[in-house]
Design an enzyme around this catalytic site. Structure first.
Site, PDB file in Angstrom:
ATOM      1  N   ASP A  33      78.430  56.918  42.628  1.00  0.00           N
ATOM      2  CA  ASP A  33      77.372  57.902  42.400  1.00  0.00           C
ATOM      3  C   ASP A  33      77.472  59.065  43.380  1.00  0.00           C
ATOM      4  OD1 ASP A  33      76.632  56.490  44.659  1.00  0.00           O
ATOM      5  OD2 ASP A  33      74.914  55.530  43.735  1.00  0.00           O
ATOM      6  N   HIS A  53      67.965  48.541  42.758  1.00  0.00           N
ATOM      7  CA  HIS A  53      68.928  49.390  42.056  1.00  0.00           C
ATOM      8  C   HIS A  53      70.356  49.073  42.454  1.00  0.00           C
ATOM      9  CE1 HIS A  53      68.897  52.985  45.166  1.00  0.00           C
ATOM     10  NE2 HIS A  53      69.675  52.021  45.567  1.00  0.00           N
ATOM     11  N   GLU A  81      67.931  52.954  38.588  1.00  0.00           N
ATOM     12  CA  GLU A  81      66.638  52.609  39.148  1.00  0.00           C
ATOM     13  C   GLU A  81      65.861  51.713  38.175  1.00  0.00           C
ATOM     14  OE1 GLU A  81      66.582  53.450  42.134  1.00  0.00           O
ATOM     15  OE2 GLU A  81      66.234  55.554  42.537  1.00  0.00           O
ATOM     16  N   ASN A 141      64.671  48.405  46.004  1.00  0.00           N
ATOM     17  CA  ASN A 141      63.989  48.291  44.711  1.00  0.00           C
ATOM     18  C   ASN A 141      64.870  47.615  43.648  1.00  0.00           C
ATOM     19  OD1 ASN A 141      65.857  50.260  44.110  1.00  0.00           O
ATOM     20  ND2 ASN A 141      64.388  51.779  43.390  1.00  0.00           N
TER      21      ASN A 141
HETATM   22  P1  PGA Z   1      71.916  50.795  51.876  1.00  0.00           P
HETATM   23  O1  PGA Z   1      71.753  51.274  50.388  1.00  0.00           O
HETATM   24  O2  PGA Z   1      73.270  50.143  51.962  1.00  0.00           O
HETATM   25  O3  PGA Z   1      71.827  52.040  52.695  1.00  0.00           O
HETATM   26  O4  PGA Z   1      70.813  49.813  52.134  1.00  0.00           O
HETATM   27  C1  PGA Z   1      72.073  50.428  49.359  1.00  0.00           C
HETATM   28  C2  PGA Z   1      71.722  51.067  48.043  1.00  0.00           C
HETATM   29  O5  PGA Z   1      70.747  51.830  47.980  1.00  0.00           O
HETATM   30  O6  PGA Z   1      72.415  50.788  47.058  1.00  0.00           O
END
Ligand code: PGA
Length: 243
Positions: free
Chosen positions: A67, A138, A143, A136
């Site tokens: 992404d 995702h 999302e 959350n």
């Molecule tokens: P993080 O993010 O590794 O910074 O916790 C993970 C994500 O949002 O996929």
């Protein structure tokens, strides 16, 4: 899903790097799906070490990132393009033309998503996709919603993701509200998946992920339907009931 509980972040990072190195040794022309965020930083450090000390060879490796924010300039130090160069690509012998991220500078994001999906298909598909998970649930920027999109698409970030990612920006108002992301279908097409989960702030989502249901409320739960997923967790991310 194969679950491996490691002692701490360092062990997750090392084991993750060993799994990717094994794939690179098995097929020096592997297609790697890569992720950004704090979680894989340690793993990228170990891969850089393996390249510098043991000659781990990226010269024929191709990468596709999950992404990118939209819109964002590649040169911005908040872009995932910058993150990947900073954490991995500038330190190993990967060919620039073999690196792919959704283009956050594209004037036509819809066309960009179609082109990205096509490039992925033409490459023969991702051999191993690295993923983190959002608080959350995702994966990529898929999302929690009533419906999840299959293909690469432009999406709105939820307030919880904007808040979680604000730590990388001067001000929460600077966090882009949109992103280009592989879809759930794109991710599920990977031949294998490596999901990294570390830290106590992920314990609630880990509990949901292993609650025995597949739901769009926890997009990562769809990974239960994939035949080859390895989840590396540190002890902090696992509560007693999830062991
Ligand atoms: P993080 O993010 O590794 O910074 O916790 C993970 C994500 O949002 O996929």
């Amino acid at each position: 899903m194969k679950r491996i509980i490691c002692k701490n972040y360092d062990e997750v990072s090392l084991l993750g790097a060993e799994i990717l190195a094994k794939q690179i040794h098995k097929n020096p022309q592997s297609i790697l799906g890569l992720a950004t965020g704090s979680t894989p930083v340690g793993m990228y450090k170990k891969l850089v070490e393996m390249h510098k000390k043991n000659g781990l060879d990226f010269s024929q490796i191709t990468t596709f990132n999950l992404d990118e924010y939209y819109p964002i300039k590649k040169s911005s130090d908040q872009s995932y393009d910058f993150f990947m160069r900073d954490n991995l690509f500038s330190h190993v012998n990967i060919k620039p033309e073999n690196i792919h991220l959704p283009n956050g500078e594209s004037a036509n994001p819809e066309e960009e998503c179609i082109a990205y999906e096509q490039m992925l298909a033409e490459s023969g598909g991702v051999d191993i996709q690295v993923l983190g998970i959002g608080v959350n649930g995702h994966i990529g920027f898929n999302e929690p919603e009533d419906e999840l999109k299959l293909a690469t698409h432009l999406t709105n970030l939820t307030p919880s993701t904007i808040e979680a990612n604000a730590r990388f920006f001067k001000n929460i108002k600077d966090v882009p509200t949109k992103a280009l992301t592989m879809g759930i279908g794109t991710i599920m097409k990977s031949k294998s998946i490596l999901l990294l989960i570390t830290g106590g702030n992920k314990a609630p989502v880990v509990k949901k992920l292993f609650s025995g249901v597949v739901t769009t409320d926890v997009p990562a739960s769809f990974l239960h339907l994939h035949p080859d997923v390895t989840v590396l967790l540190d002890e902090a991310a696992v509560t007693a009931e999830n062991r």
